[in-house]
Design an enzyme around this catalytic site. Structure first.
Site, short mmCIF file in Angstrom:
data_model
loop_
_atom_site.label_atom_id
_atom_site.label_comp_id
_atom_site.label_asym_id
_atom_site.label_seq_id
_atom_site.Cartn_x
_atom_site.Cartn_y
_atom_site.Cartn_z
CG ASP A 52 -35.36 15.99 56.02
OD1 ASP A 52 -36.14 15.02 56.01
OD2 ASP A 52 -34.37 16.06 56.78
CG ASP A 71 -45.77 26.09 45.60
OD1 ASP A 71 -46.96 25.75 45.40
OD2 ASP A 71 -45.42 27.27 45.81
CG ASP A 103 -48.28 25.61 51.10
OD1 ASP A 103 -48.85 25.88 50.03
OD2 ASP A 103 -47.59 26.43 51.73
CE1 TYR A 147 -50.33 25.53 55.79
CE2 TYR A 147 -52.09 26.78 54.75
CZ TYR A 147 -50.81 26.30 54.74
OH TYR A 147 -49.99 26.59 53.67
CE LYS A 200 -37.44 16.61 60.30
NZ LYS A 200 -36.27 16.35 59.44
C1 IPM Z 1 -51.96 27.08 48.33
C2 IPM Z 1 -51.62 28.46 48.82
C3 IPM Z 1 -52.42 28.74 50.08
C4 IPM Z 1 -51.98 27.74 51.12
C5 IPM Z 1 -52.32 30.17 50.63
C6 IPM Z 1 -52.66 31.19 49.58
C7 IPM Z 1 -53.16 30.34 51.86
O1 IPM Z 1 -50.26 28.59 49.00
O2 IPM Z 1 -53.13 26.84 48.03
O3 IPM Z 1 -51.05 26.26 48.23
O4 IPM Z 1 -50.98 27.95 51.81
O5 IPM Z 1 -52.65 26.71 51.25
MG MG Z 2 -49.15 26.92 48.34
#
Ligand code: IPM
Ligand code: MG
Length: 363
Positions: free
Chosen positions: A226, A254, A250, A143, A194
């Site tokens: 993975d 999710d 990230d 990032y 990885k």
């Molecule tokens: C998160 C989001 C952010 C990230 C974006 C909105 C920049 O997806 O907080 O997980 O990638 O960190």
């Molecule tokens: Mg995110």
């Protein structure tokens, strides 16, 4: 008032202002009950800040955040700003805030609530008992690594570059946060990398392994990312605490969030070595339902609970907010994202009112 805290509110975009409004009312209520005073200052970030100032993170916003005890953030981004170049997008504001406050540790709990088990897309027997803490490194890795950008080569072809880089000290400080977190939980830490392909991951794995000597009570394991993604869907209850880099974290957070049925339920805490932390839902700004009173405010409320617990050291107040969330779920109230048969569908504000009632009930 025994305590008084300065809180910076960053409602941001989309559903942000709606879920923030609900959260402020419940925070005030819990503060009143426990003699905690909040001094709220609202500031601009993301698309709202771009529209007002041209900058997704105006310097005043960062200054206000730095001068506060904690920052409560809702969500940023939306279709309106999607066509902007990368360095002017709302997301820049969020990344700038993380970097500006040096918030290298991101805690993302994913816990399945028994009341919502049927909201998960996975089978009950797979997700029952899921209780995972993802510790994501937040101010390094791909990032922020240099070089980055889109460059033209001699032939006129353009190349896009990002760099995944971790220094030993960066790995160790997030490692320590994760070992400490695991220690307070079920004492199992899985480091995700990885290392079979990436040099940066080889260093990551080496440093994590070395750190383990300082935490003999915590069992450390390693997984390639993975495989970790696959295992999260196959048998998620094998995980307790996960530590990983910025990009993998990230993605995996999710995935972990979705195990629980709704990403609309999950809070997060971003912490540095000192100074204010940022507390925000894992979900985004949901522009498709913004302004319609449809949003689920519970992740924002639970983020406020994390703020009370981790940012302000007011665990009793955090407990009250979390208990109120449990109560409204037990009463059957659901926003659209978590609704199922036999539950009472409510909007964002009505969910807020139900929370207030739950807080007012005698304990
Ligand atoms: C998160 C989001 C952010 C990230 C974006 C909105 C920049 O997806 O907080 O997980 O990638 O960190
Ligand atoms: Mg995110």
């Amino acid at each position: 008032m025994t305590q008084h805290y300065r809180i910076t509110l960053l409602p941001g975009d989309g559903i942000g202002p709606e879920i923030m409004a609900v959260t402020i009312t419940v925070l005030k209520e819990v503060g009143q009950q426990l003699g905690i005073g909040f001094d709220f200052t609202e500031a601009l970030i993301g698309g709202a800040a771009i529209d007002a100032t041209g900058n997704p993170l105006p310097p005043e916003t960062l200054d206000t955040c730095k001068a506060s005890d904690a920052v409560l953030l809702a969500a940023i981004g939306g279709y309106k700003w999607d066509a902007l170049p990368n360095d002017q997008r709302p997301e820049r504001g969020l990344l700038g805030l993380r970097a500006g406050l040096n918030l290298f540790a991101n805690l993302r709990p994913a816990q399945i609530l028994p009341q919502l088990i049927d909201a998960s897309t996975l089978k009950r027997e797979v997700v029952e008992g899921v209780d995972i803490m993802v510790v994501r490194e937040l101010t390094g890795g791909i990032y922020f690594g240099q070089p980055r950008g889109i460059f033209e080569t001699k032939t006129g072809e353009r190349r896009g570059i990002n760099t995944m880089v971790y220094a030993e000290a960066e790995i160790e400080r997030i490692g320590r946060v994760a070992f400490e977190a695991a220690r307070k939980r079920r004492k199992r830490l899985c480091s995700v990398d990885k290392a079979n392909v990436l040099d940066v991951s080889q260093l990551w794995r080496e440093r994590m392994t070395a750190l383990a000597a300082d935490y003999p009570d915590v069992e450390l394991t390693h997984l390639y990312v993975d495989n970790a993604a696959m295992q999260l869907l196959r048998a998620p209850t094998q995980f307790d605490t996960i530590v990983t880099g910025n990009l993998f974290g990230d993605i995996l957070s999710d995935a972990a969030a979705m195990l629980t049925g709704s990403i609309g339920m999950l809070p997060s805490a971003s912490l540095g070595a000192s100074g204010p932390g940022v507390f925000e839902p894992v979900h985004g700004s949901a522009p498709d339902i913004a302004g319609q009173d449809l949003a689920n405010p519970l992740a924002q409320v639970l983020s406020a609970a994390m703020m009370l617990r981790y940012g302000l050291n007011e665990p009793a107040a955090g407990d009250r907010l979390e208990a109120a969330v449990q109560t409204v779920l037990n009463q059957g109230y659901r926003t659209g994202d978590i609704a199922s048969e036999g539950t009472t569908r409510v909007g964002c504000q009505a969910m807020g009112n139900a929370l207030l009632k739950a807080l007012e009930e005698p304990r």
